[in-house]
Design a protein around this motif. Structure first.
Motif, mmCIF file in Angstrom:
data_model
loop_
_atom_site.group_PDB
_atom_site.id
_atom_site.type_symbol
_atom_site.label_atom_id
_atom_site.label_comp_id
_atom_site.label_asym_id
_atom_site.label_seq_id
_atom_site.Cartn_x
_atom_site.Cartn_y
_atom_site.Cartn_z
ATOM 1 N N ALA A 213 0.831 -1.201 0.000
ATOM 2 C CA ALA A 213 0.000 0.000 0.000
ATOM 3 C C ALA A 213 0.864 1.249 0.000
ATOM 4 O O ALA A 213 2.037 1.208 0.379
ATOM 5 C CB ALA A 213 -0.921 0.000 1.224
ATOM 6 N N ARG A 214 0.247 2.344 -0.438
ATOM 7 C CA ARG A 214 0.889 3.661 -0.408
ATOM 8 C C ARG A 214 0.084 4.568 0.512
ATOM 9 O O ARG A 214 -1.144 4.500 0.543
ATOM 10 C CB ARG A 214 0.892 4.288 -1.801
ATOM 11 N N ALA A 215 0.801 5.432 1.210
ATOM 12 C CA ALA A 215 0.126 6.445 2.017
ATOM 13 C C ALA A 215 -0.533 7.429 1.058
ATOM 14 O O ALA A 215 0.077 7.870 0.089
ATOM 15 C CB ALA A 215 1.127 7.160 2.911
ATOM 16 N N ALA A 216 -1.799 7.732 1.294
ATOM 17 C CA ALA A 216 -2.543 8.682 0.460
ATOM 18 C C ALA A 216 -2.382 10.058 1.090
ATOM 19 O O ALA A 216 -3.062 10.396 2.047
ATOM 20 C CB ALA A 216 -4.011 8.288 0.366
ATOM 21 N N GLY A 217 -1.446 10.823 0.584
ATOM 22 C CA GLY A 217 -1.206 12.155 1.126
ATOM 23 C C GLY A 217 0.083 12.224 1.909
ATOM 24 O O GLY A 217 0.728 11.209 2.179
ATOM 25 N N ALA A 218 0.437 13.440 2.286
ATOM 26 C CA ALA A 218 1.687 13.671 3.007
ATOM 27 C C ALA A 218 1.508 13.602 4.516
ATOM 28 O O ALA A 218 2.483 13.494 5.251
ATOM 29 C CB ALA A 218 2.263 15.030 2.615
ATOM 30 N N LEU A 219 0.255 13.681 4.976
ATOM 31 C CA LEU A 219 -0.039 13.659 6.410
ATOM 32 C C LEU A 219 -1.196 12.712 6.685
ATOM 33 O O LEU A 219 -2.027 12.465 5.811
ATOM 34 C CB LEU A 219 -0.425 15.058 6.893
ATOM 35 N N PRO A 220 -1.289 12.196 7.916
ATOM 36 C CA PRO A 220 -2.429 11.348 8.258
ATOM 37 C C PRO A 220 -3.747 12.120 8.139
ATOM 38 O O PRO A 220 -3.784 13.335 8.338
ATOM 39 C CB PRO A 220 -2.188 10.941 9.708
ATOM 40 N N ALA A 221 -4.822 11.413 7.814
ATOM 41 C CA ALA A 221 -6.139 12.036 7.697
ATOM 42 C C ALA A 221 -6.710 12.390 9.072
ATOM 43 O O ALA A 221 -7.463 13.347 9.209
ATOM 44 C CB ALA A 221 -7.094 11.103 6.956
ATOM 45 N N THR A 222 -6.353 11.603 10.077
ATOM 46 C CA THR A 222 -6.825 11.831 11.447
ATOM 47 C C THR A 222 -5.671 11.552 12.402
ATOM 48 O O THR A 222 -4.666 10.960 12.023
ATOM 49 C CB THR A 222 -8.008 10.905 11.815
ATOM 50 N N ASP A 223 -5.853 11.959 13.655
ATOM 51 C CA ASP A 223 -4.855 11.624 14.663
ATOM 52 C C ASP A 223 -4.978 10.142 15.002
ATOM 53 O O ASP A 223 -6.090 9.640 15.189
ATOM 54 C CB ASP A 223 -5.072 12.441 15.936
ATOM 55 N N PRO A 224 -3.852 9.439 15.101
ATOM 56 C CA PRO A 224 -3.943 8.028 15.489
ATOM 57 C C PRO A 224 -4.343 7.906 16.952
ATOM 58 O O PRO A 224 -4.033 8.788 17.756
ATOM 59 C CB PRO A 224 -2.531 7.499 15.253
ATOM 60 N N PRO A 225 -5.027 6.832 17.301
ATOM 61 C CA PRO A 225 -5.392 6.631 18.704
ATOM 62 C C PRO A 225 -4.153 6.286 19.528
ATOM 63 O O PRO A 225 -3.125 5.886 18.975
ATOM 64 C CB PRO A 225 -6.367 5.457 18.646
ATOM 65 N N PRO A 226 -4.230 6.431 20.844
ATOM 66 C CA PRO A 226 -3.091 6.045 21.682
ATOM 67 C C PRO A 226 -2.887 4.532 21.632
ATOM 68 O O PRO A 226 -3.781 3.787 21.257
ATOM 69 C CB PRO A 226 -3.505 6.503 23.082
ATOM 70 N N GLY A 227 -1.703 4.096 21.993
ATOM 71 C CA GLY A 227 -1.441 2.658 22.050
ATOM 72 C C GLY A 227 -0.487 2.157 20.988
ATOM 73 O O GLY A 227 -0.026 1.035 21.047
ATOM 74 N N CYS A 228 -0.194 2.979 20.000
ATOM 75 C CA CYS A 228 0.717 2.571 18.935
ATOM 76 C C CYS A 228 1.578 3.766 18.563
ATOM 77 O O CYS A 228 1.049 4.803 18.173
ATOM 78 C CB CYS A 228 -0.082 2.083 17.725
ATOM 79 N N ARG A 229 2.882 3.639 18.713
ATOM 80 C CA ARG A 229 3.788 4.714 18.306
ATOM 81 C C ARG A 229 4.219 4.462 16.871
ATOM 82 O O ARG A 229 4.862 3.457 16.568
ATOM 83 C CB ARG A 229 4.989 4.780 19.229
#
Length: 189
Positions: free
Chosen positions: A96-112
């Motif tokens: 897969a490829r990341a769609a965009g240069a930034l995440p669409a939303t903030d990731p939830p806690p629990g995974c760095r």
């Protein structure tokens, strides 16, 4: 055979070819590919898109299916803190490829989350992550592979005296050491 769990993961790359990994929040804090379990009546493609966005905040574009990986623990042995043996897990791993240069939303806690060169993965990655990143960056598709999931049972190829570019053992080998399988995201190989 123990209970079977269906899961998905993706080797998500950015424009520079780096791979997105999640450092798990439990236990040994190993790095892993983003992904998760399939829900009832959910296909692998939809599950990959949903789970990866939920875990990382990134929208992704699925390119193709790297392979199906069978994670197994030792037969009949219970893991620490478990009442029975580890389940067998079948993981559909996508490229897969990341769609965009930034995440669409903030990731939830629990995974760095962090980006890594495929040639310089952290030392503490899951066996599935190491095998799938090796297969994906080598351009393989349609891989069928057994991967022991017990910590310490899979070493990097260089520690086993093998070339780091060689594929791990496959379930069975056809022409070119792999089998083609159908994917609902792209062509079969």
């Amino acid at each position: 055979m123990s209970a079977l769990t269906w899961a998905v993961a993706a080797v998500v790359t950015d424009d520079t070819g780096r791979v997105l990994l999640c450092q798990q929040g439990r236990g040994a804090r190993r790095y892993a590919l983003p992904g998760g379990r399939l829900r009832p009546a959910e296909g692998p493609v939809r599950a990959a898109l949903r789970d990866i966005r939920a875990e990382t905040g990134w929208d992704i574009e699925l390119v193709d299916l790297v392979g199906v990986y069978h994670l197994t623990g030792p037969p009949g042995e219970a893991a620490a803190g478990r009442a029975g043996p580890l389940p067998d897990v079948l993981v559909h791993v996508f490229r897969a490829r990341a769609a965009g240069a930034l995440p669409a939303t903030d990731p939830p806690p629990g995974c760095r989350l962090s980006w890594h060169s495929p040639d310089a993965l952290p030392d503490v990655v899951t066996p599935l992550t190491r095998a799938a990143v090796t297969d994906a960056t080598a351009g393989r598709s349609g891989v069928l592979r057994d991967v022991p999931c017990v910590p310490g049972t899979v070493q990097p190829p260089e520690q086993r005296g093998e070339a780091a570019t060689g594929p791990p053992p496959s379930w069975s080998r056809g022409p070119g050491g792999r089998h083609a399988i159908e994917s609902d995201v792209g062509e079969s190989s």
